[in-house]
Design an enzyme around this catalytic site. Structure first.
Site, PDB file in Angstrom:
ATOM      1  N   ASP A 132      38.359  45.144  43.166  1.00 12.38           N
ATOM      2  CA  ASP A 132      37.644  44.220  42.293  1.00 12.38           C
ATOM      3  C   ASP A 132      36.754  43.270  43.099  1.00 12.38           C
ATOM      4  O   ASP A 132      36.241  43.640  44.155  1.00 12.38           O
ATOM      5  CB  ASP A 132      38.640  43.443  41.434  1.00 12.38           C
ATOM      6  CG  ASP A 132      38.113  43.164  40.044  1.00 12.38           C
ATOM      7  OD1 ASP A 132      37.206  42.318  39.925  1.00 12.38           O
ATOM      8  OD2 ASP A 132      38.585  43.781  39.079  1.00 12.38           O
TER       9      ASP A 132
ATOM     10  N   HIS B 280      37.854  37.804  38.305  1.00 15.17           N
ATOM     11  CA  HIS B 280      38.347  39.016  37.655  1.00 15.17           C
ATOM     12  C   HIS B 280      39.522  39.641  38.403  1.00 15.17           C
ATOM     13  O   HIS B 280      40.543  39.993  37.809  1.00 15.17           O
ATOM     14  CB  HIS B 280      37.184  40.000  37.537  1.00 15.17           C
ATOM     15  CG  HIS B 280      37.393  41.108  36.572  1.00 15.17           C
ATOM     16  ND1 HIS B 280      37.570  42.415  36.967  1.00 15.17           N
ATOM     17  CD2 HIS B 280      37.442  41.115  35.214  1.00 15.17           C
ATOM     18  CE1 HIS B 280      37.705  43.173  35.893  1.00 15.17           C
ATOM     19  NE2 HIS B 280      37.630  42.422  34.820  1.00 15.17           N
TER      20      HIS B 280
ATOM     21  N   SER C 290      39.721  45.681  30.858  1.00 17.91           N
ATOM     22  CA  SER C 290      40.024  45.073  32.157  1.00 17.91           C
ATOM     23  C   SER C 290      41.465  44.614  32.227  1.00 17.91           C
ATOM     24  O   SER C 290      42.116  44.714  33.268  1.00 17.91           O
ATOM     25  CB  SER C 290      39.107  43.869  32.416  1.00 17.91           C
ATOM     26  OG  SER C 290      37.877  44.259  32.948  1.00 17.91           O
TER      27      SER C 290
END
Length: 692
Positions: free
Chosen positions: A221, A262, A436
Site C-alpha cells: 500500500d 490507507h 479496501s
C-alpha cells in the site's frame, strides 16, 4: 427459414455429429487441440496483462534482464552506458533496474537513445524495457475531515460523531474501547445457529486458540505507521520495505490531507493488538504485520514486481486493496515483471507452498465496471474478495464478476455502518470503506487458518474458503447452484468468510494434488458477431486425456476463456461461459463507459463458479453484441485448471471417473458399450435439434 439459413443451421449441428463419431473411434476431441510445451510463452495464460491504450508516462528507469543475474555484469553494463544500477528488482533474480539520470524522470515520449539501443544489443542483456508509470487506485472511496486537539487525535464522521484514542472506556473481553462497535466480528456472538449469524465468526476461531501467531502478513500500500501503539508490538521489519524510496522503513509520507493513511488502516484490521485498551482488535491479533510502501510514487511494473515478490520465503500473506482504475472503461493488469513475480511466489514462496495473495475486487459499481477487466482480481493466483453491507446487501460500489471467490463485510449506503480500524497519528477511525476494507479482513481470517495448519498450499486455502463460505443472509438476485451443489454468486462469490469454520477444516485438511492445466483451442478463427446478435461457439473438452499426464484435468478449479476479439465499442459486448454441468458464468458485462475500439487481445476471463465440476463435456462460449456495428471474434481458447482426481471434503484425492472409465473400457466390453450408447444418444439429440 430460408434454404440458406436452414443449411447453415444444419451444418453447425452436423459438426457435433462428426465430433461424436470421432469420439467413438477414439480420436482426439474435435474442436480442440492440445497445446504442446513448445508453444509455452510468458504472454497470457494465468494472469491477464494487456492494457487499454492510453496516454503513457515514461520514466527514466529501465528493467534489464542480465544473463545469470550476476551483479558484477550488471554494474559493468550500467557504468559502460552511463546508467545507475539501482540493484535487482527482486533479490536473487535476473532482473535489474537501471536509471538514466541524463533523462527527465517523467516524459510522455518513449526514450530513443543510442545508449539504450547499444545496451539492448549486449550479449548478456536478454531483455530490457523502459518503465511506464501506471495508474493504480486505492479501493476506499470516502474522504473525511480531520481535527486535532492538544492531547487527542480523532476523526469526525459526517454526523459529527468523534472517535478518540483516549483510554477512557473499558470493555470486557477484550477491553479495547471500540470492540463493541465492531459489528462484523461480534454481532453473531449470541446466535448459536451458525446459519443465521451475520459476522465472520472469529470468536470461535479465537476460542479454539487461533490468533494468527507465527503467521506473517504484509500490506502492499502507501505505507505503514509502524509506531502506532495498536500496531507496533506486532510490527515485523522483515516483512516491510519502502519500494518508493528504496529503504527499509515503510513509514508513510505525512501531508495535510493525510492521503497516505490507507495502508495503516488496512494493517489494523489484520493485526491490531488485543486487550490493550486502545482502538480495536485485529482479526489475527498475534500475527506479524509488515508494510510495503509502493503506492506513494510512480507505480511501474518494476515497483509492483518488487512489492509482490518481497521476501517471499518469509511472508505468508500479501494483502492488496488497490488496482487499475475502477472507471468502467479500463482493461489492465500486471505486466511482464509482475506476472513473473506472481508465478515465482506461487511456485517458490513459503518454501514451495505458495504465497497467498489477497486482493480487493474493486469499487467500480457505480460505473458498471467488471472486476474481470482487472488482471489482478481476475488472476487464478489471487484470492479475490468482494464486499457486503451490514444488512447483507450488495454495496453500491461493488463490482460483480465470475472471478470473485468470497466476501467480507464493509461499508454500504448512507446509514449503514463502516469498518473500524487504526489510523494515522496513532488514531482510530470508524470510516474505513469499500473493498479496501474487505481484503484485509479476509487476510486476517486466512492468517487464522494458516496458524491452524501452516502446511496449507495456496490452492488448499482457496479450497477451504470455498467450502466454508456462507451464502446465508447475503442478498443477490443471481445466486445459483453449480454442478456440485455449491451456491455461488457474481456479487459475493461463494459467500461470507467464516473464520471458525475455516480453522476447523484447516486442522484436518489434506493437501490437494498438484495443479494440472488443460489448454484447448477452438479450431476456427475470425467469427463475425453481427450487431444486435449473439455468437455461440461450442467446444468439447475431454480434459486433455489424450495428452501428457500433467495436463489431464478431470475436476476443475479455475477456468479461463482466453479471448481475442475486435469491436467498434468494447463496452457493448457481453460474454458468457457455460460448463458441461450447465453452470453459466458471466465473464463480461456491458460497460457503457468503455468506448474503446481496442477490443481484447489474449485476455484471460476467469471464473471460479465451476469449482469441483467435471471438466469433460461441452463448453459453450456466448458473445452478445449490443453495439451499432459488427464485432469479430479472432480466436479463443479454453484453459481448465484442476486435478486428475476429485478433492475430498477434507482434502486429499479420490480416483478420477475419467481414469476409471478408461480402465473399464480397456478391460471389458461394457465400457465400449457405454461409449457407443453415449455417442448414439448425442447423435439423436443433435438430429432432433436440426429437425426442430
Amino acid at each position: 427459414m430460408s434454404n440458406i439459413s436452414w443449411y447453415r443451421h444444419c451444418s453447425v449441428r452436423l459438426q457435433l455429429v462428426t465430433l461424436a463419431l470421432f469420439l467413438l473411434l477414439g480420436s482426439a476431441s474435435l474442436g480442440s487441440a492440445h497445446i504442446d510445451e513448445e508453444f509455452e510463452d510468458d504472454v497470457t495464460t494465468t494472469i491477464s496483462s494487456i492494457a487499454s491504450p492510453m496516454r503513457r508516462t515514461y520514466t527514466n528507469e529501465w528493467a534489464v534482464r542480465i544473463a545469470g543475474g550476476k551483479v558484477e555484469e550488471a554494474n559493468r553494463l550500467a557504468n559502460k552506458y552511463g546508467y545507475t544500477n539501482l540493484g535487482p528488482i527482486i533479490p536473487g533474480d535476473e532482473y535489474y533496474l537501471f536509471r538514466d539520470d541524463r533523462k527527465k524522470s517523467r516524459s510522455s515520449r518513449k526514450t530513443r537513445s543510442l545508449s539504450a539501443n547499444q545496451l539492448q544489443h549486449e550479449e548478456d542483456v536478454m531483455w530490457m524495457e523502459q518503465q511506464v508509470a501506471k495508474r493504480r487506485v486505492k479501493r476506499g472511496y470516502r474522504r473525511i475531515r480531520r481535527h486535532t486537539d492538544d492531547n487527542d487525535i480523532f476523526e469526525e464522521d459526517d454526523d459529527g460523531t468523534q472517535i478518540s484514542k483516549s483510554r477512557n472506556r473499558k470493555h470486557p473481553d477484550p477491553n479495547d474501547p471500540l470492540w463493541t462497535d465492531m459489528w462484523y466480528l461480534n454481532r453473531g456472538e449470541h446466535h448459536s445457529d451458525s446459519t443465521t449469524r451475520m459476522d465472520h465468526n472469529v470468536k470461535e476461531a479465537w476460542d479454539l486458540g487461533y490468533t494468527g501467531k507465527g503467521v506473517v502478513v504484509t500490506i502492499l500500500d502507501d505505507g505503514l505507521e509502524r509506531t502506532h501503539p495498536d500496531i507496533s508490538p506486532n510490527y515485523d521489519e522483515r516483512a516491510s520495505y519502502d519500494v518508493n524510496d528504496r529503504d527499509n522503513d515503510p513509514m508513510p509520507r505525512y501531508e495535510f490531507s493525510d492521503e497516505n493513511r490507507h495502508g495503516t488502516r488496512c494493517a489494523g484490521e489484520v493485526a491490531a493488538i488485543f486487550n490493550n485498551s486502545l482502538c480495536i482488535v485485529g482479526i489475527a491479533y498475534n500475527a506479524n504485520i509488515g508494510g510495503i510502501r509502493m503506492l506513494d510514487g510512480d507505480v511501474t511494473d518494476a515497483v509492483e514486481a518488487a512489492s509482490v515478490g518481497h521476501n517471499a520465503d518469509y511472508i505468508d500473506i500479501y494483502s492488496a486493496s488497490w488496482g487499475p482504475d475502477d472507471d468502467g472503461r479500463t482493461v489492465d493488469g500486471p505486466a511482464k515483471l509482475t506476472r513473473s513475480a506472481f508465478e515465482k511466489g506461487i511456485t517458490m514462496g513459503r518454501k514451495g507452498k505458495g504465497s497467498i495473495f489477497v486482493w480487493a475486487s474493486g469499487n467500480g459499481g457505480k460505473d458498471a465496471d467488471s472486476c474481470n477487466c482487472d488482471g489482478y482480481t481476475n488472476s487464478i493466483y489471487t484470492l479475490s474478495i468482494s464486499s457486503a453491507t451490514e444488512n447483507g446487501n450488495i454495496p453500491w460500489y461493488s463490482e460483480a464478476c465470475s472471478s470473485t471467490l468470497a466476501t467480507t463485510y464493509s461499508s454500504g449506503a448512507t446509514g449503514e455502518k463502516m469498518i473500524l480500524t487504526t489510523d494515522l497519528h496513532h488514531a482510530c477511525t470508524n470510516m474505513h470503506t469499500g473493498t479496501s476494507a474487505s481484503a484485509p479482513l479476509a487476510a486476517g481470517i486466512v492468517a487464522l487458518a494458516l496458524e491452524a495448519n501452516p502446511n496449507l498450499t495456496w490452492r488448499d486455502l482457496q479450497h477451504i474458503v470455498i467450502r466454508t463460505a456462507k451464502p446465508i443472509n447475503l442478498r443477490a438476485g443471481d445466486w445459483t447452484t453449480n454442478g456440485v451443489g455449491r451456491n455461488v454468486s457474481h456479487s459475493f462469490g461463494y459467500g461470507l468468510m467464516d473464520a471458525g469454520a475455516m480453522v476447523k477444516l484447516a486442522k484436518i485438511w489434506k493437501k490437494v494434488d498438484e495443479q494440472h492445466r488443460c489448454r484447448q483451442f477452438y479450431p476456427s478463427r475470425y467469427k463475425n458477431i453481427p450487431n444486435g446478435n449473439r455468437l455461440q461457439l461450442q467446444l468439447y473438452s475431454d480434459g486433455c486425456y489424450g495428452g501428457a499426464d500433467e495436463n489431464k484435468v478431470s475436476y476443475v478449479e479455475h477456468v479461463q476463456a482466453i479471448v481475442t476479439l475486435k469491436a467498434p465499442k468494447r463496452g457493448d459486448l457481453q460474454i458468457y461461459l457455460t460448463s458441461p454441468s450447465g453452470t453459466k458464468s458471466t465473464l463480461l458485462t456491458k460497460r457503457a463507459r468503455d468506448t474503446s475500439r481496442s477490443g481484447f487481445t489474449d485476455w484471460a476471463f476467469m471464473t471460479t463458479h465451476n469449482w469441483g465440476e467435471q471438466a469433460a463435456g461441452l463448453w459453450i462460449l456466448e458473445i452478445d453484441n449490443d453495439g451499432w456495428d459488427d464485432a469479430e471474434l479472432v480466436k479463443w481458447e479454453l484453459v481448465l485448471y484442476g486435478t486428475d482426481r476429485e478433492t475430498g471434503d477434507f482434502g486429499g484425492q479420490h480416483a478420477s471417473p475419467l481414469a476409471v472409465r478408461s480402465v473399464q473400457m480397456e478391460a471389458t466390453s461394457s465400457g465400449t458399450q457405454y461409449s457407443i450408447f453415449h455417442v448414439i444418444t448425442l447423435v439423436i439429440l443433435t438430429f432432433s435439434q436440426i429437425l426442430y
